[in-house]
Design a protein around this motif. Structure first.
Motif, PDB file in Angstrom:
ATOM      1  N   THR A 290      -5.204  -4.701  -1.631  1.00  0.00           N
ATOM      2  CA  THR A 290      -4.597  -3.496  -2.184  1.00  0.00           C
ATOM      3  C   THR A 290      -3.887  -3.846  -3.477  1.00  0.00           C
ATOM      4  O   THR A 290      -3.597  -5.005  -3.770  1.00  0.00           O
TER       5      THR A 290
ATOM      6  N   PHE B  45      -4.472  -0.463  -8.630  1.00  0.00           N
ATOM      7  CA  PHE B  45      -5.318   0.694  -8.939  1.00  0.00           C
ATOM      8  C   PHE B  45      -4.891   1.427 -10.209  1.00  0.00           C
ATOM      9  O   PHE B  45      -5.753   1.764 -11.031  1.00  0.00           O
TER      10      PHE B  45
ATOM     11  N   VAL C 272     -10.174  -0.108  -3.298  1.00  0.00           N
ATOM     12  CA  VAL C 272     -10.031   1.346  -3.279  1.00  0.00           C
ATOM     13  C   VAL C 272     -10.670   1.932  -2.025  1.00  0.00           C
ATOM     14  O   VAL C 272     -10.012   2.610  -1.241  1.00  0.00           O
TER      15      VAL C 272
ATOM     16  N   LEU D   8      -7.520   1.860 -13.242  1.00  0.00           N
ATOM     17  CA  LEU D   8      -7.897   3.209 -13.662  1.00  0.00           C
ATOM     18  C   LEU D   8      -7.587   3.424 -15.137  1.00  0.00           C
ATOM     19  O   LEU D   8      -8.398   4.018 -15.877  1.00  0.00           O
TER      20      LEU D   8
ATOM     21  N   MET E  51     -16.388  -1.262 -10.197  1.00  0.00           N
ATOM     22  CA  MET E  51     -16.403  -0.579  -8.901  1.00  0.00           C
ATOM     23  C   MET E  51     -16.930  -1.493  -7.804  1.00  0.00           C
ATOM     24  O   MET E  51     -16.350  -1.559  -6.708  1.00  0.00           O
TER      25      MET E  51
ATOM     26  N   ARG F 272      -8.785   1.990   5.630  1.00  0.00           N
ATOM     27  CA  ARG F 272      -7.887   1.292   4.714  1.00  0.00           C
ATOM     28  C   ARG F 272      -6.467   1.242   5.260  1.00  0.00           C
ATOM     29  O   ARG F 272      -5.822   0.188   5.233  1.00  0.00           O
TER      30      ARG F 272
ATOM     31  N   TYR G 143       0.841  -1.196   0.000  1.00  0.00           N
ATOM     32  CA  TYR G 143       0.000   0.000   0.000  1.00  0.00           C
ATOM     33  C   TYR G 143       0.877   1.247   0.000  1.00  0.00           C
ATOM     34  O   TYR G 143       1.501   1.592   1.003  1.00  0.00           O
TER      35      TYR G 143
ATOM     36  N   TYR H 216     -14.101  -4.627  -7.761  1.00  0.00           N
ATOM     37  CA  TYR H 216     -12.736  -4.258  -7.387  1.00  0.00           C
ATOM     38  C   TYR H 216     -12.692  -3.009  -6.506  1.00  0.00           C
ATOM     39  O   TYR H 216     -12.022  -2.980  -5.470  1.00  0.00           O
ATOM     40  N   GLY H 217     -13.403  -1.963  -6.913  1.00  0.00           N
ATOM     41  CA  GLY H 217     -13.269  -0.671  -6.253  1.00  0.00           C
ATOM     42  C   GLY H 217     -13.606  -0.682  -4.781  1.00  0.00           C
ATOM     43  O   GLY H 217     -12.881  -0.097  -3.959  1.00  0.00           O
TER      44      GLY H 217
END
Length: 560
Positions: A519, A522, A507, A526, A499, A141, A93, A502-503
């Motif tokens: 984690t 991303f 995220v 994106l 989203m 997170r 992360y 995964y999001g």
């Protein structure tokens, strides 16, 4: 999953892989050891231990040499001082690395620099205090990442102290309670007074001594004797050799890797025979798809038998399950319509998802772990979770078909009307399954948490995805858009699936579905979302310019 076994297997069949370990671990690979709350073969333990600590099963040292997992766990255990200063523990992360003052471009850090970091120590103490609070604790997170880092540090220390080598069942364990904490060979003499306990302790010591000496024959003999001694101490507490062997075989074969290879070859065959030999190519593609599908079926059956649970409990399993569902729906629709397009739409999706699962093990953990408490209901696991992920698979198939349609529009080619029908059928399947899965999720939530709906992020985004796809289908039925609009919508609506899938987990990282959090990935996700939006915009612009030139022809070509 198990890189050591993969390399051994691949060395038999391919000239470009091999293993240069310092010892023969074959006598030890099936020896039972308790790790992560369940019994595993030692080979699986080594692979998954290195994946948890470093993010990869195979460790690459400073000289660029690849060190297989079973060799690594013994190296760390027998040379603990040397590994205090070497980069070993993963911090995936990036915001956490930045928060504690570590370089952004590194992911592995030594135990020495981690324990010397005062900011990290403060965060660990704060998270530990949070976890001691009464009631349900929802971690942020960053707090979740700190907790996971602490777990990796604890595991690395257990390797260095030898405490991780829990290869002896305790005297009080039995077949029904074999999850009780096992002990190390060094503790066997105390737990089992007498010759058998002393022999197990002796063989455990011999295992490490012969590894240090580099005596392969003696090491193999010590491993064999230790395994036999452990089983003789308490036979009823040890899993059957059949299940242990099944797990080792599963790791050696790596069925999901061979599955994507078969799917990729099928896609190539369909592409090469698109102009000539279509009938023969289609039959060959069917055979390859069936072979890949059978490999996936074997993989799921093996995981179910090994873990005694459903096949969809973490992000890794959901990814390979979506690939499975995409091919399943494509085969069903191909059997009905006998169209190459459904395979052409499904195969790239399956190949990409399976490659991601195969290569991104630092993000997608392939370990077969026991279920968290909220998931310990195989009925709900087999209904709610599989329904939701199968809906993702149907939407992924629609995504593939939508790309074919829009790709034709972008290239100025005529779209065959049946393509719109395939797209519509795929979307119908997905909406039905997502609606069922969402309703069942509410029932399970009431069963597990005492309420049907709490606007948890996972629940909310599942509802958003469902409403988005319902609007897409209703818009087509009401005449708001034709087949072209349906194709555009199938790509844009899939971003809500991204989203929800995964999001929320990778995220947002908040909510009651913390067992699925992780984690990484991303930037790539994106970039994918942006690429899809750009692709849709280009197609719409291309269609608009073409429509100005020939409105009547465009109207005929895009009517579903």
């Amino acid at each position: 999953m198990n890189r050591f076994f993969l390399i051994l297997l691949a060395a038999l069949f391919t000239p470009f892989l091999g293993w240069g370990g310092v010892a023969d671990f074959s006598a030890l690979e099936n020896a039972p050891i308790q790790s992560g709350g369940r019994q595993r073969p030692f080979g699986t333990f080594a692979t998954e231990t290195m994946q948890r600590i470093t993010g990869r099963a195979t460790y690459v040292d400073e000289a660029g040499a690849k060190r297989p997992p079973m060799e690594m766990v013994f190296e760390i255990a027998t040379h603990p001082e040397a590994w205090q200063d070497r980069p070993l523990v993963l911090i995936s992360y990036a915001p956490l690395r930045e928060a504690i003052g570590f370089p952004k471009d590194r992911k592995l850090f030594s135990l020495k620099e981690l324990f010397a970091n005062s900011e990290l120590r403060s965060k660990m103490m704060a998270v530990e205090a949070r976890l001691q609070e009464p009631g349900r604790v929802e971690l942020s997170r960053e707090e979740t990442e700190v907790r996971d880092l602490a777990s990796r540090l604890s595991l690395a220390q257990a390797l260095m102290s030898g405490a991780a080598f829990t290869m002896i069942p305790p005297p009080e364990a039995d077949g029904a309670h074999s999850e009780l904490m096992w002990i190390t060979p060094g503790q066997a003499a105390t737990a089992y007074p007498g010759e058998k306990g002393e022999a197990a302790a002796q063989h455990g010591g011999d295992l490490f001594r012969t590894f240090l000496a580099g005596d392969q024959a003696a090491f193999s003999e010590a491993a064999r004797r230790l395994s036999e001694a452990a089983s003789a101490l308490h036979p009823s507490a040890v899993r059957t050799t059949t299940l242990l062997g099944l797990e080792t075989t599963y790791n050696r074969i790596h069925p999901f890797r061979w599955a994507w290879a078969a799917y990729a070859l099928a896609a190539i065959v369909l592409g090469v025979t698109s102009l000539a030999g279509r009938a023969t190519g289609y039959r060959i593609a069917w055979a390859l798809v069936l072979a890949g599908f059978a490999l996936q079926c074997y993989g799921f059956v093996a995981r179910i038998l090994i873990g005694s649970r459903g096949p969809v409990t973490n992000m890794y399993e959901s990814v390979v399950w979506v690939a499975f569902g995409t091919i399943l729906f494509a085969m069903i629709l191909e059997a009905i319509y006998r169209s190459r397009y459904l395979f052409l739409a499904a195969l790239p999706v399956a190949v990409i998802t399976l490659i991601l699962a195969d290569t991104q093990t630092d993000i997608l953990n392939p370990a077969i772990d026991p279920l968290s408490g909220v998931l310990r209901s195989n009925f709900w696991l087999s209904t709610h979770v599989t329904s939701i992920t199968l809906s993702y698979a149907a939407f992924a198939l629609a995504l593939g078909v939508g790309h074919i349609i829009l790709g034709k529009v972008l290239l100025g080619r005529k779209v065959s009307p049946p393509l719109y029908n395939y797209l519509y059928r795929s979307l119908q399947i997905g909406v039905l399954l997502l609606a069922i899965g969402t309703i069942l999720g509410g029932v399970w939530a009431n069963y597990s948490w005492g309420r049907f709906w709490d606007w948890d992020p996972k629940e909310t985004w599942a509802l958003i995805a469902l409403l988005g796809y319902l609007a897409l289908l209703h818009g087509r039925f009401a005449g708001w858009w034709s087949g072209f609009g349906l194709a555009v919508g199938s790509i844009l609506a899939f971003q809500s699936v991204v989203m929800a899938w995964y999001g929320v987990n990778f995220v947002l990282g908040q909510g009651l579905h913390s067992y699925g959090f992780g984690t990484g990935g991303f930037p790539a996700v994106l970039a994918y979302v942006i690429a899809e939006v750009v692709f849709v915009v280009l197609v719409i612009a291309r269609r608009a310019s073409s429509k100005k030139g020939s409105p009547r022809k465009e109207k005929q070509a895009t009517t579903a």
